[in-house]
Design an enzyme around this catalytic site. Sequence first.
Site, PDB file in Angstrom:
ATOM      1  N   CYS A  29       0.814  -1.081   0.187  1.00 50.34           N
ATOM      2  CA  CYS A  29       0.048   0.096   0.027  1.00 50.34           C
ATOM      3  C   CYS A  29       0.955   1.199  -0.016  1.00 50.34           C
ATOM      4  O   CYS A  29       2.076   1.136   0.511  1.00 50.34           O
ATOM      5  CB  CYS A  29      -0.942   0.129   1.188  1.00 50.34           C
ATOM      6  SG  CYS A  29      -2.142   1.523   1.115  1.00 50.34           S
TER       7      CYS A  29
ATOM      8  N   ASP B 151       0.348   3.714   1.689  1.00 45.61           N
ATOM      9  CA  ASP B 151       0.371   4.532   2.958  1.00 45.61           C
ATOM     10  C   ASP B 151       1.833   4.754   3.667  1.00 45.61           C
ATOM     11  O   ASP B 151       2.588   3.887   3.308  1.00 45.61           O
ATOM     12  CB  ASP B 151      -0.416   3.249   4.105  1.00 45.61           C
ATOM     13  CG  ASP B 151      -0.608   3.947   5.381  1.00 45.61           C
ATOM     14  OD1 ASP B 151       0.131   4.321   6.094  1.00 45.61           O
ATOM     15  OD2 ASP B 151      -1.860   3.926   5.616  1.00 45.61           O
TER      16      ASP B 151
ATOM     17  N   ARG C  85       3.124   4.800   6.306  1.00 46.73           N
ATOM     18  CA  ARG C  85       3.380   4.084   7.662  1.00 46.73           C
ATOM     19  C   ARG C  85       4.008   2.575   7.265  1.00 46.73           C
ATOM     20  O   ARG C  85       4.497   2.005   8.118  1.00 46.73           O
ATOM     21  CB  ARG C  85       2.485   3.939   8.373  1.00 46.73           C
ATOM     22  CG  ARG C  85       1.938   5.176   8.861  1.00 46.73           C
ATOM     23  CD  ARG C  85       0.488   5.048   9.591  1.00 46.73           C
ATOM     24  NE  ARG C  85      -0.486   4.484   8.728  1.00 46.73           N
ATOM     25  CZ  ARG C  85      -1.884   4.519   9.210  1.00 46.73           C
ATOM     26  NH1 ARG C  85      -2.178   4.643  10.547  1.00 46.73           N
ATOM     27  NH2 ARG C  85      -2.735   3.979   8.409  1.00 46.73           N
TER      28      ARG C  85
ATOM     29  N   HIS D 198      -2.226  -3.939   4.980  1.00 51.93           N
ATOM     30  CA  HIS D 198      -1.991  -3.675   6.486  1.00 51.93           C
ATOM     31  C   HIS D 198      -3.503  -3.421   7.065  1.00 51.93           C
ATOM     32  O   HIS D 198      -4.476  -2.971   6.324  1.00 51.93           O
ATOM     33  CB  HIS D 198      -0.996  -2.509   6.631  1.00 51.93           C
ATOM     34  CG  HIS D 198      -1.603  -1.317   6.059  1.00 51.93           C
ATOM     35  ND1 HIS D 198      -2.141  -0.164   6.758  1.00 51.93           N
ATOM     36  CD2 HIS D 198      -1.884  -0.649   4.610  1.00 51.93           C
ATOM     37  CE1 HIS D 198      -2.546   0.976   5.859  1.00 51.93           C
ATOM     38  NE2 HIS D 198      -2.342   0.331   4.899  1.00 51.93           N
TER      39      HIS D 198
ATOM     40  N   CYS E  41      -6.143   0.115   6.918  1.00 51.45           N
ATOM     41  CA  CYS E  41      -5.864   0.555   5.810  1.00 51.45           C
ATOM     42  C   CYS E  41      -7.119   1.695   5.331  1.00 51.45           C
ATOM     43  O   CYS E  41      -8.382   1.303   4.955  1.00 51.45           O
ATOM     44  CB  CYS E  41      -5.697  -0.488   4.642  1.00 51.45           C
ATOM     45  SG  CYS E  41      -5.525  -0.035   2.989  1.00 51.45           S
TER      46      CYS E  41
HETATM   47 ZN   LIG Z   1      -3.359   1.075   3.106  1.00 49.74          ZN
END
Ligand SMILES: [Zn+2]
Length: 195
Positions: A28, A30, A32, A84, A87
């Site tokens: 992803c 993202d 993090r 994750h 999400c």
């Molecule tokens: Zn995500």
Amino acid sequence: MKNTKYYSNNYFEDLALGQHPEFLYIGCSDSRVTAEDLMGLKPGEVFIHRNIANLVNNIDLNVMSVINYAIRHLKVNHVVVCGHYNCGGIKAAMQPVDMGILNPWLRNIRDVYRTHKAELNKIEDENARYNRLVELNVQEQCVNLIKTAAVQEAYNERGLQVHGWVFDIHTGKLIDLNIDFPKILQGIMEIYRLY
Ligand SMILES: [Zn+2]
């Protein structure tokens, strides 16, 4: 910006020689969940593609080019789809909201929900249902990988492996979903087999 994390005398000379990664990681976007940090790998060890909710979309030229290049040219032996919990893409897909240009992208996730509706609708706790959708989305993206010619060819040639993982942001744990591919693929490979 100076990064001394992996710096050694021959570091850049070695990197310039080329790349021979063992892994392709599809994760992803993202901020993090960065691939090298999650897997404990250094530059040169993993080929990476990231998009919202780690989707392997059949008509996304970007992800399909990455898959083809990594498998057919770099000869990676492992492909990881890593989702994750928490999400935002998965959560957004389940809201009854017009998200504009994101609609067609997020609809892939709604399609995963539809495929697994019976199981998901039995889960009463909303958070637990989202978590399960994160896992099922990883599973479906792994199945999408297996539908590609590159993966089927490399599986026959050198036993390429596909892995479905989920990163738990709360604990820092990387969970292997141990997806039972033979069971899932039973009955669908007669349709998707290319090799
Ligand atoms: Zn995500």
